[in-house]
Structure formats: structure tokens, C-alpha cells
Write an enzyme that holds these catalytic residues in place. Structure first.
Site, PDB file in Angstrom:
ATOM      1  N   SER A 119       0.834  -1.199   0.000  1.00  0.00           N
ATOM      2  CA  SER A 119       0.000   0.000   0.000  1.00  0.00           C
ATOM      3  C   SER A 119       0.879   1.264   0.000  1.00  0.00           C
ATOM      4  CB  SER A 119      -0.978  -0.054   1.180  1.00  0.00           C
ATOM      5  OG  SER A 119      -1.989   0.915   1.046  1.00  0.00           O
ATOM      6  N   ASP A 174     -10.122  -5.121  -3.984  1.00  0.00           N
ATOM      7  CA  ASP A 174      -9.565  -4.101  -3.071  1.00  0.00           C
ATOM      8  C   ASP A 174     -10.473  -2.872  -3.057  1.00  0.00           C
ATOM      9  OD1 ASP A 174      -8.047  -2.112  -1.775  1.00  0.00           O
ATOM     10  OD2 ASP A 174      -6.162  -2.949  -2.494  1.00  0.00           O
ATOM     11  N   HIS A 208      -7.954  -5.457   0.433  1.00  0.00           N
ATOM     12  CA  HIS A 208      -6.717  -4.689   0.647  1.00  0.00           C
ATOM     13  C   HIS A 208      -5.891  -5.422   1.703  1.00  0.00           C
ATOM     14  CE1 HIS A 208      -4.275  -1.171   0.067  1.00  0.00           C
ATOM     15  NE2 HIS A 208      -4.233  -0.924   1.364  1.00  0.00           N
TER      16      HIS A 208
END
Length: 230
Positions: A119, A174, A208
Site C-alpha cells: 500500500s 480491493d 486490501h
């Protein structure tokens, strides 16, 4: 606390089982620490590789109503056209380059170092590798994006990593950093580095986070890029 690594504790480290001849430096996501990723690497470790998972400094994050949390740089918004923390991203990249330099001083050449992250950490790993004068072994970019993308390819003009191998992974489900970010990123990366060296993998139903197949893909990539030295 403006992105200075001195405000963060020492990295979580998984030492090599024998003499370290290679290293992985992996950067966690927003609000996390290096510990969870160090645990993951301990489960897939290769005996000659040292795994270094630094912790981001604590800073207020605009996106999260200025709450203070571990963050490599400020995030103002999550849309593709959101304003970005230009100086914070560049300072964070310098901090990571200093960490790479430290490993080089410890006896591991930069071309035996894989840089990666998840991320926000993945975003920083891409930006750092593409603007670095340190030739790296590869990048593992998970569920992320390329920061300051409009500054590329010019920002990478002097980079020594135009032939770098990149493993880019993204969950198809995600909700935070949607798959389209990954797709836009891989297209942009193809204009900066050799397209043949970019491997973009997506995972059905993965949100995610990570999944066992992705972890195996990371393990195989690291083993390929950092083979043992006989």
C-alpha cells in the site's frame, strides 16, 4: 516528526540463518508497523537473506482527519487526481535510500537488495527505486500506486534501475486502493522501465490485504532475484 526516521523505533529484522549475502527491505502500509510483515517473512525466509521491516514515523494524516499514526508521508486523498505530499514523499524516499546505504556499509551490495512494500509502503518502494542511484535487485509492489506519477518518466531520467525487475500484485476486490490503480500503475511503469521486467499479478476476491498465493509469488520472486552465492 516530519518524516524523519529518527522518530521511529529500530526496524523489525528477520536475520539470515547463515551469513547474509542479500537483503529485503520491506515497507508496511499506513497505520501499521514492520512487525506483521517481519512475521510473514519469517515464514518464507531464505537462509542467506536478511529481512528488514522498518517502522514509519508517527505523523498526522490528512486523509484520516489529521489523526497521528505511522505514515511514510501524508496522504491527502485516495482519488487518482488527489493532491500529493510532494516534499514528504521525496524526504521519505531519501530516508529509505539512507537505509539501503546502511546495508551496503554492512557488506550487502545494493544489487543484492530487493525493496518492497504494501500500500503506502509499496508506493514509496516504487518511487524510491525509480529515483535511486543505487542499482537494486528488484521491487515487490503490493496493493499500491506510483506516487507523483506525473513527474515520470523525467524523475527517473538518471535512475540506474531502468532494467529492474518488478513484481506488482493487487487484489481484484480491493476497496481502498482499487484494482484500477494497479492497472494504471503498471501502464505507467512500462514507460519508465523495461516492460518485459514487470510482472503484474492479480488475485480474485482478495481485498486490501495479502493471501497465501501472493505470499508464495513473493517468495519465488525473492528467490529468483536473490539466488545464493556459492
Amino acid at each position: 516528526m516530519c518524516g524523519n526516521n529518527m522518530s521511529a523505533p529500530l526496524p523489525a529484522i528477520v536475520p539470515a540463518a547463515r551469513k547474509a549475502t542479500a537483503a529485503v527491505i520491506f515497507l508496511h502500509g499506513l497505520g501499521d508497523t514492520g512487525h506483521s510483515w517481519a512475521e510473514m517473512f519469517a515464514g518464507i525466509r531464505t537462509s542467506h537473506v536478511k529481512y528488514i521491516c522498518p517502522h514509519a514515523p508517527i505523523m498526522p494524516v490528512t486523509l484520516n482527519m489529521n489523526m497521528a499514526m505511522p505514515s511514510w508521508f501524508d496522504i491527502i486523498g485516495l482519488s487518482p487526481d488527489a493532491e500529493e505530499d510532494d516534499s514528504g514523499i521525496k524526504q521519505a524516499a531519501e530516508n529509505i535510500k539512507a537505509l539501503i546505504d546502511q546495508e551496503v556499509k554492512n557488506g550487502i551490495p545494493s544489487h543484492r537488495i530487493v525493496l518492497g512494500g504494501f500500500s503506502q509502503g509499496g508506493a514509496l518502494s516504487l518511487y524510491t527505486a525509480l529515483t535511486s542511484q543505487q542499482r537494486l535487485a528488484g521491487v515487490v509492489a503490493l496493493s499500491c500506486w506510483l506516487p507523483l506519477r506525473s513527474s515520470f518518466p523525467q524523475a527517473a531520467a538518471n535512475s540506474v534501475n531502468k532494467e529492474i525487475s518488478i513484481l506488482q500484485c493487487h487484489g481484484e476486490a480491493d476497496p481502498l486502493v482499487p484494482l484500477v490503480f494497479g492497472c494504471l500503475t503498471v501502464e505507467k511503469l512500462k514507460s519508465i522501465v523495461s516492460p518485459a521486467n514487470i510482472n503484474f499479478k492479480t488475485y480474485p476476491r482478495m481485498p486490501h490485504s495479502s493471501c497465501p498465493q501472493e505470499i508464495m509469488d513473493i517468495k519465488q520472486f525473492i528467490e529468483k532475484q536473490l539466488p545464493p552465492i556459492s
